[in-house]
Design a protein around this motif. Structure first.
Motif, PDB file in Angstrom:
ATOM      1  N   ILE A   1       0.716  -0.776  -0.214  1.00 27.14           N
ATOM      2  CA  ILE A   1      -0.031  -0.078  -0.050  1.00 27.14           C
ATOM      3  C   ILE A   1       1.158   1.279   0.174  1.00 27.14           C
ATOM      4  O   ILE A   1       1.843   1.136   0.512  1.00 27.14           O
ATOM      5  CB  ILE A   1      -1.122   0.116   0.988  1.00 27.14           C
ATOM      6  CG1 ILE A   1       0.003  -0.169   2.800  1.00 27.14           C
ATOM      7  CG2 ILE A   1      -2.236  -1.227   1.067  1.00 27.14           C
ATOM      8  CD1 ILE A   1      -1.319   0.054   3.662  1.00 27.14           C
ATOM      9  N   GLU A   2       0.387   2.104  -0.381  1.00 29.96           N
ATOM     10  CA  GLU A   2       1.502   3.340  -0.664  1.00 29.96           C
ATOM     11  C   GLU A   2       1.068   4.319   0.960  1.00 29.96           C
ATOM     12  O   GLU A   2      -0.091   4.871   0.948  1.00 29.96           O
ATOM     13  CB  GLU A   2       0.999   4.270  -2.199  1.00 29.96           C
ATOM     14  CG  GLU A   2       0.632   4.192  -3.466  1.00 29.96           C
ATOM     15  CD  GLU A   2       0.301   4.618  -4.749  1.00 29.96           C
ATOM     16  OE1 GLU A   2      -0.800   5.812  -3.954  1.00 29.96           O
ATOM     17  OE2 GLU A   2       0.255   4.016  -5.531  1.00 29.96           O
ATOM     18  N   VAL A   3       1.593   5.573   0.545  1.00 32.17           N
ATOM     19  CA  VAL A   3       1.966   6.045   1.590  1.00 32.17           C
ATOM     20  C   VAL A   3       0.909   7.247   1.537  1.00 32.17           C
ATOM     21  O   VAL A   3      -0.168   8.095   2.379  1.00 32.17           O
ATOM     22  CB  VAL A   3       3.426   6.618   2.158  1.00 32.17           C
ATOM     23  CG1 VAL A   3       3.274   7.818   3.277  1.00 32.17           C
ATOM     24  CG2 VAL A   3       4.048   5.597   2.837  1.00 32.17           C
ATOM     25  N   GLU A   4       0.629   7.680   0.411  1.00 31.08           N
ATOM     26  CA  GLU A   4      -0.226   8.450   0.010  1.00 31.08           C
ATOM     27  C   GLU A   4      -1.629   8.036  -0.180  1.00 31.08           C
ATOM     28  O   GLU A   4      -1.869   7.380  -1.003  1.00 31.08           O
ATOM     29  CB  GLU A   4      -0.028   9.509  -1.725  1.00 31.08           C
ATOM     30  CG  GLU A   4      -0.752  10.096  -2.105  1.00 31.08           C
ATOM     31  CD  GLU A   4      -0.250  11.204  -3.410  1.00 31.08           C
ATOM     32  OE1 GLU A   4      -0.654  12.082  -3.754  1.00 31.08           O
ATOM     33  OE2 GLU A   4       0.921  10.381  -3.925  1.00 31.08           O
ATOM     34  N   GLY A   5      -2.413   9.116   0.981  1.00 31.73           N
ATOM     35  CA  GLY A   5      -3.938   9.170   0.536  1.00 31.73           C
ATOM     36  C   GLY A   5      -4.234   8.405   1.543  1.00 31.73           C
ATOM     37  O   GLY A   5      -5.583   7.813   2.211  1.00 31.73           O
ATOM     38  N   THR A   6      -2.913   7.210   2.247  1.00 33.66           N
ATOM     39  CA  THR A   6      -3.370   6.090   3.571  1.00 33.66           C
ATOM     40  C   THR A   6      -3.702   6.674   4.611  1.00 33.66           C
ATOM     41  O   THR A   6      -2.509   8.060   5.237  1.00 33.66           O
ATOM     42  CB  THR A   6      -2.178   5.064   3.504  1.00 33.66           C
ATOM     43  OG1 THR A   6      -2.468   4.678   2.082  1.00 33.66           O
ATOM     44  CG2 THR A   6      -2.837   4.193   4.770  1.00 33.66           C
ATOM     45  N   THR A   7      -3.829   6.665   5.633  1.00 38.95           N
ATOM     46  CA  THR A   7      -3.981   6.802   6.875  1.00 38.95           C
ATOM     47  C   THR A   7      -3.296   5.919   7.827  1.00 38.95           C
ATOM     48  O   THR A   7      -3.331   4.811   8.409  1.00 38.95           O
ATOM     49  CB  THR A   7      -5.634   7.020   7.551  1.00 38.95           C
ATOM     50  OG1 THR A   7      -6.329   7.337   7.052  1.00 38.95           O
ATOM     51  CG2 THR A   7      -5.360   7.354   8.991  1.00 38.95           C
ATOM     52  N   ILE A   8      -2.136   7.127   8.324  1.00 38.40           N
ATOM     53  CA  ILE A   8      -0.959   6.517   9.797  1.00 38.40           C
ATOM     54  C   ILE A   8      -1.204   7.209  10.399  1.00 38.40           C
ATOM     55  O   ILE A   8      -1.613   8.002  10.588  1.00 38.40           O
ATOM     56  CB  ILE A   8      -0.073   6.527   8.832  1.00 38.40           C
ATOM     57  CG1 ILE A   8       0.155   6.029   7.012  1.00 38.40           C
ATOM     58  CG2 ILE A   8       1.154   5.636   9.946  1.00 38.40           C
ATOM     59  CD1 ILE A   8       1.080   6.794   6.228  1.00 38.40           C
ATOM     60  N   GLY A   9      -1.548   6.094  11.890  1.00 40.70           N
ATOM     61  CA  GLY A   9      -1.141   6.432  13.257  1.00 40.70           C
ATOM     62  C   GLY A   9      -0.088   6.996  13.938  1.00 40.70           C
ATOM     63  O   GLY A   9       1.050   5.875  14.089  1.00 40.70           O
TER      64      GLY A   9
END
Length: 344
Positions: A161-169
């Protein structure tokens, strides 16, 4: 001024001495001690944690020193009792975990430390681990070098999965977590932050969204830990909280092993509950030969390297040397772990 420079193979004795000489108008009388870390792992010594060497080595090396500068040497009640002339211990780490602060305060010894010394290195490392885990960089490389071409990683259900557009906590928002947040926001991630002690306005200004921990875990496709280890945060991410993560989530721990309950991780990986796990710290360091994660899928494991940059060592030596300079000039010490001692 008589100074003990107790270095190791990372922040060397020579590096400490050079930094101190640059701070003082007159060259001090150095005592030297070279410790075996990181060739030999650190561990508990005489009641303090994460130390290298023995109490007897430190006592012999002090030899009447007024100041000690070190990264790993143990400063215990026994050491303080044997060094009545000691005025300051300056530890070039983010926290003086190798010093008995109660004993130091009772002995009237100021203890300083080096907050933020490895913040840049640790933040970069955490981001690298996130990218490596989310895009299967490290695991696919290891498999290829072992002779397996994983073309199936290009199939939809196994692709990263890409970082861009992803929810990361991010759990924890100190000097390291805040840097990670700003970089991830620049990548285009939606960053959630759980830290009850953080300035929430600052979190928002850095492009992140404050969140309660359980809510963060439910919403995040990837989670990176950056909290300090305290009684409050020990096993913060336990089996219940692992169960809150979305199926296939990525989990990264480059902070402290004790933040995470390691027992359920292998099964979570095999069941696909965790899509990938990236670790630089462990509940036992180094992990034992029968460590369950050795044969679990999609694991990246590095030997506690998050802060291992040359700039970190240089910065650490400079920070402790600056405290020595302040002491020599009669100025106020800056990063004091036991401020009650200053009025004595």
């Amino acid at each position: 001024m008589r100074i003990l420079a107790a270095g190791d193979a990372f922040v060397s004795t020579d590096l400490l001495k050079k930094a101190v000489r640059a701070e003082l108008a007159v060259s001090p009388d150095f005592r030297e001690l070279s410790l075996a870390w990181p060739v030999e792992p650190f561990g508990p010594v005489g009641g303090v944690h994460e130390a290298s060497g023995t109490e007897e080595q430190v006592i012999a090396a002090l030899d009447g020193a007024e100041v000690a500068i070190t990264q790993m040497a143990p400063f215990t009640k026994k050491v303080f009792a044997a060094a009545p002339g000691l005025r300051m211990v300056s530890v070039c780490r983010g926290g003086p975990v190798n010093v008995d602060l109660v004993a130091a305060t009772e002995a009237g010894v100021a203890v300083t430390f080096a907050p933020g010394r490895n913040a840049a290195a640790a933040a970069e490392f955490a981001i690298g681990m996130l990218l490596a885990a989310m895009r299967r960089i490290a695991t696919s490389s290891a498999e290829l070098l072992a002779g397996t071409w994983r073309g199936d990683y290009y199939s939809y259900d196994k692709a990263g999965i890409e970082v861009e557009g992803t929810t990361i906590g991010l759990v924890g928002y100190g000097a390291i977590g805040s840097r990670v947040a700003r970089v991830l926001a620049a990548f285009g991630a939606h960053v959630l932050v759980s830290d009850p002690y953080a300035d929430q306005d600052r979190v928002r200004a850095d492009g992140a969204e404050p969140a309660e921990l359980d809510d963060l875990l439910r919403r995040s496709a990837a989670v990176s830990l950056h909290a300090r280890l305290t009684d409050e945060t020990r096993n913060l991410i336990d089996e219940r909280r692992l169960g809150l993560l979305p199926h296939g989530a990525v989990l990264v721990n480059t902070a402290r092993g004790g933040l995470l309950d390691y027992a359920p991780l292998a099964e979570a990986l095999r069941a696909g509950k965790l899509g990938a796990l990236a670790l630089d710290v462990y509940d036992v360091e180094p992990p034992p030969p029968d460590w369950p994660l050795r044969d679990a899928p999609n694991v990246i494991a590095t030997p506690h390297l998050g802060g291992a940059s040359r700039q970190t060592a240089d910065r650490a030596a400079r920070i402790v040397a600056e405290e020595v300079g302040r002491l020599a000039r009669g100025e106020k010490l800056v990063n004091v772990a036991n401020p009650d001692v200053l009025g004595r």
